[in-house]
Design a protein around this motif. Sequence first.
Motif, PDB file in Angstrom:
ATOM      1  N   ILE A 154       0.892  -1.298  -0.013  1.00 52.17           N
ATOM      2  CA  ILE A 154       0.071  -0.132  -0.185  1.00 52.17           C
ATOM      3  C   ILE A 154       0.709   1.496  -0.017  1.00 52.17           C
ATOM      4  CG2 ILE A 154      -1.819   1.337   1.401  1.00 52.17           C
ATOM      5  CD1 ILE A 154      -2.662  -1.596   2.289  1.00 52.17           C
TER       6      ILE A 154
ATOM      7  N   ASP B 147      -4.297   0.104  -4.288  1.00 51.23           N
ATOM      8  CA  ASP B 147      -4.841   1.286  -3.792  1.00 51.23           C
ATOM      9  C   ASP B 147      -6.308   0.703  -3.169  1.00 51.23           C
ATOM     10  OD1 ASP B 147      -6.415   0.532  -6.000  1.00 51.23           O
ATOM     11  OD2 ASP B 147      -5.998   2.628  -6.865  1.00 51.23           O
ATOM     12  N   SER B 148      -7.132   1.527  -2.812  1.00 53.41           N
ATOM     13  CA  SER B 148      -8.507   0.946  -2.264  1.00 53.41           C
ATOM     14  C   SER B 148      -8.872  -0.047  -3.014  1.00 53.41           C
ATOM     15  CB  SER B 148      -9.351   2.106  -1.547  1.00 53.41           C
ATOM     16  OG  SER B 148      -9.739   2.927  -2.815  1.00 53.41           O
ATOM     17  N   MET B 149      -9.084   0.216  -4.067  1.00 55.93           N
ATOM     18  CA  MET B 149      -9.781  -0.654  -5.401  1.00 55.93           C
ATOM     19  C   MET B 149      -8.962  -1.973  -5.415  1.00 55.93           C
ATOM     20  SD  MET B 149     -12.184  -0.920  -6.797  1.00 55.93           S
ATOM     21  CE  MET B 149     -13.500  -1.082  -8.388  1.00 55.93           C
TER      22      MET B 149
ATOM     23  N   VAL C  75      -7.120  -3.236  -3.161  1.00 58.30           N
ATOM     24  CA  VAL C  75      -7.464  -4.203  -1.949  1.00 58.30           C
ATOM     25  C   VAL C  75      -8.819  -4.807  -2.065  1.00 58.30           C
ATOM     26  CG1 VAL C  75      -7.841  -3.934   0.750  1.00 58.30           C
ATOM     27  CG2 VAL C  75      -6.091  -2.643  -0.441  1.00 58.30           C
ATOM     28  N   MET C  76      -9.782  -4.059  -2.689  1.00 57.75           N
ATOM     29  CA  MET C  76     -11.052  -5.098  -2.956  1.00 57.75           C
ATOM     30  C   MET C  76     -10.822  -6.139  -3.884  1.00 57.75           C
ATOM     31  SD  MET C  76     -12.504  -3.504  -0.477  1.00 57.75           S
ATOM     32  CE  MET C  76     -14.169  -4.580  -0.594  1.00 57.75           C
TER      33      MET C  76
ATOM     34  N   MET D 125      -9.259  -5.602   7.273  1.00 58.85           N
ATOM     35  CA  MET D 125      -8.839  -4.697   6.244  1.00 58.85           C
ATOM     36  C   MET D 125      -7.948  -3.488   6.526  1.00 58.85           C
ATOM     37  SD  MET D 125     -12.277  -4.886   3.837  1.00 58.85           S
ATOM     38  CE  MET D 125     -13.258  -6.408   3.611  1.00 58.85           C
ATOM     39  N   THR D 126      -6.714  -3.850   7.235  1.00 59.82           N
ATOM     40  CA  THR D 126      -6.215  -2.824   7.552  1.00 59.82           C
ATOM     41  C   THR D 126      -4.779  -3.163   6.919  1.00 59.82           C
ATOM     42  OG1 THR D 126      -4.965  -4.254   9.460  1.00 59.82           O
ATOM     43  CG2 THR D 126      -6.991  -3.287   9.981  1.00 59.82           C
ATOM     44  N   VAL D 127      -3.977  -1.658   7.118  1.00 62.15           N
ATOM     45  CA  VAL D 127      -2.456  -2.008   6.328  1.00 62.15           C
ATOM     46  C   VAL D 127      -1.750  -2.984   7.085  1.00 62.15           C
ATOM     47  CG1 VAL D 127      -0.314  -0.671   6.092  1.00 62.15           C
ATOM     48  CG2 VAL D 127      -2.566   0.518   5.662  1.00 62.15           C
TER      49      VAL D 127
END
Length: 78
Positions: free
Chosen positions: A26, A32-34, A36-37, A56-58
């Motif tokens: 990250i 990025d957030s997308m 990650v999903m 859902m954490t770094v």
Amino acid sequence: MTIETQLINYFKDTLDADVAAGTPLIEQGIIDSMGVMELITFIQQTFDVEFDVDDMTVEKLGTVTAISRLITSKRGEA
């Protein structure tokens, strides 16, 4: 094939990113957030595990090693 190897292959095949087990995914902008999903969807389908919002954490998704540990714990293999 180890979990880490499968994850490294995922990043290579899907994002054309060469990552090592400790690469900060990250922080280095590899996902990025997308991303990650999409990663979570891949993990759920590939490793048959479910994620909670708390996962859902770094810290838990920040490196291949951290993700591998999370998958292992979710599978009850810890």
